[in-house]
Write a protein that holds these residues in place. Structure first.
Motif, mmCIF file in Angstrom:
data_model
loop_
_atom_site.group_PDB
_atom_site.id
_atom_site.type_symbol
_atom_site.label_atom_id
_atom_site.label_comp_id
_atom_site.label_asym_id
_atom_site.label_seq_id
_atom_site.Cartn_x
_atom_site.Cartn_y
_atom_site.Cartn_z
ATOM 1 N N LEU A 1 0.695 -1.067 0.097
ATOM 2 C CA LEU A 1 0.033 0.032 0.108
ATOM 3 C C LEU A 1 0.769 1.159 0.018
ATOM 4 O O LEU A 1 0.362 2.109 -0.674
ATOM 5 N N VAL A 2 1.963 1.249 0.740
ATOM 6 C CA VAL A 2 2.873 2.161 0.859
ATOM 7 C C VAL A 2 3.219 2.702 -0.852
ATOM 8 O O VAL A 2 3.557 3.729 -1.313
ATOM 9 N N LEU A 3 3.909 1.459 -1.260
ATOM 10 C CA LEU A 3 4.600 1.686 -2.585
ATOM 11 C C LEU A 3 3.245 2.284 -3.539
ATOM 12 O O LEU A 3 3.696 3.197 -4.398
ATOM 13 N N PHE B 1 12.628 -5.647 -7.763
ATOM 14 C CA PHE B 1 13.495 -5.051 -6.704
ATOM 15 C C PHE B 1 13.789 -5.593 -5.451
ATOM 16 O O PHE B 1 14.304 -4.738 -4.284
ATOM 17 N N ALA B 2 13.286 -6.849 -5.325
ATOM 18 C CA ALA B 2 13.162 -7.497 -4.119
ATOM 19 C C ALA B 2 12.776 -6.797 -2.980
ATOM 20 O O ALA B 2 13.215 -6.905 -1.875
ATOM 21 N N ARG B 3 11.424 -6.487 -3.212
ATOM 22 C CA ARG B 3 10.815 -5.654 -1.954
ATOM 23 C C ARG B 3 9.697 -6.883 -1.364
ATOM 24 O O ARG B 3 9.063 -7.617 -2.123
ATOM 25 N N PRO B 4 9.364 -6.619 -0.250
ATOM 26 C CA PRO B 4 8.445 -7.204 0.573
ATOM 27 C C PRO B 4 7.044 -6.761 0.062
ATOM 28 O O PRO B 4 6.999 -5.580 -0.155
ATOM 29 N N GLY B 5 6.048 -7.513 0.092
ATOM 30 C CA GLY B 5 4.793 -6.945 -0.311
ATOM 31 C C GLY B 5 3.764 -8.293 -0.823
ATOM 32 O O GLY B 5 4.193 -9.345 -0.812
ATOM 33 N N LEU B 6 2.658 -7.877 -0.950
ATOM 34 C CA LEU B 6 1.671 -8.595 -1.630
ATOM 35 C C LEU B 6 2.118 -9.260 -2.992
ATOM 36 O O LEU B 6 1.692 -10.444 -3.121
ATOM 37 N N GLY B 7 2.513 -8.506 -3.764
ATOM 38 C CA GLY B 7 3.015 -9.093 -5.126
ATOM 39 C C GLY B 7 3.972 -10.134 -5.022
ATOM 40 O O GLY B 7 3.869 -11.153 -5.579
#
Length: 331
Positions: A107-109, A265-271
């Motif tokens: 959500l932040v992204l 980008f190796a980001r945490p998240g729902l995706g």
């Protein structure tokens, strides 16, 4: 129709849409994942697991996999209807906990990307409003070209280019989120925002041109209003309405684009959670994640519909036209 009744109608329609979306999503995901293989393999630890007969029997009974497929489907719908998302097959933790853990970063992204997209769109509107004469027409033509290019640019390609330029070559920004802090958000946010900004800008620019030639803008200039006042007080609100109507679609696109961007980008998240769960055939996680994303999309579309009704004079919202504006000589 009065404003409260219209708003109630919008909300009721969106609630019905949300229920339909949840059912369709749960159905499609359930049968799609079952078509890719037996979930028992994922439950027992993936390919090559050495689970014995007792473990197989216990897992089969616990998850109802000995029932007919349609019975399993109805059981899944019952769990979704009661908000019982169950436990992850692969991680052995509640699906709700996994979603809550990863919902915030996504959500932040999406929110930052959405904000940047609108900032770029409004910046383009200001350039158009103050571009006059031959030089101004050249600037508008260049801006239109950039908007088209931005709108058709694939997010995965743009992200890869940004990583090569700003992370690998120049070393200004981190390529991944690991230990990058706020700086690690820059490239993912730009990657998501630029294509959305290109699309919104194209829609908004057409509406801005129409509003700029409308009688209320001509009347405002005749009364001595400068271009800045005409833009801020009159034409921009009208020009933003088409973009606002598409904001729900824009956020939906951002949420779907987050799957690519979070992996890239190796980001945490729902995706990233969804991608990993799909590879593991983790049915509860995939269904829970997709339903949450779908519901967020429905909520955003509802909010944008209400905002459009509030802003659009033709819908009798809060900014309904004054008698002078209705006569074509005011606003």
């Amino acid at each position: 129709m009065t404003a409260p009744r219209r708003i109630a109608g919008v909300v009721a329609g969106r609630v019905g849409s949300a229920l339909l979306v949840v059912w369709v999503v749960a159905t499609v995901v359930f049968f799609a994942l079952r078509a890719t293989g037996d979930p028992l393999e994922a439950i027992l630890g993936g390919p090559g697991s050495q689970a014995g007969p007792d473990a197989v029997r216990a897992a089969t009974e616990r998850y109802g996999l000995d029932e007919p497929l349609w019975t399993q489907y109805l059981m899944q719908l019952r769990d979704v209807a009661t908000l019982n998302l169950g436990d992850s097959y692969a991680r052995r933790v509640p699906v709700a906990d996994l979603i809550l853990e990863n919902l915030g970063p996504t959500l932040v992204l999406a929110a930052l990307s959405f904000t940047l997209a609108w900032i770029l769109t409004l910046a383009g509107s200001f350039v158009r409003a103050f571009s006059r004469g031959p030089a101004g027409r050249a600037a508008q033509a260049a801006l239109s070209g950039l908007e088209v290019i931005a709108a058709v640019t694939p997010q995965f390609w743009l992200g890869a280019v940004l990583i090569m330029v700003f992370a690998t070559s120049l070393g200004w920004l981190p390529a991944t989120s690991a230990g990058g802090g706020a700086a690690a958000l820059v490239l993912p946010v730009v990657t998501l925002a630029v294509p959305i900004a290109g699309f919104l800008a194209q829609v908004t620019s057409d509406a801005l041109a129409d509003a700029d030639a409308a009688p209320f803008a001509t009347s405002a200039r005749a009364r001595g209003a400068g271009e800045a006042r005409v833009l801020l007080a009159h034409t921009l609100r009208h020009a933003a309405l088409p973009g606002l109507a598409l904001s729900g679609w824009a956020l939906g696109s951002l949420l779907s684009g987050a799957v690519v961007v979070e992996v890239l980008f190796a980001r945490p998240g729902l995706g990233r959670l969804l991608q990993e769960a799909a590879l593991q055939r983790d049915v509860p996680v995939v269904i829970g994640t997709v339903i949450v994303v779908a519901l967020v999309y429905v909520v955003v579309v509802t909010v944008t519909d209400l905002a459009e009704a509030w802003l659009d004079p033709r819908l009798g919202g809060r900014h309904a036209p004054t008698p002078e504006v209705a006569a074509g000589v005011g606003q």
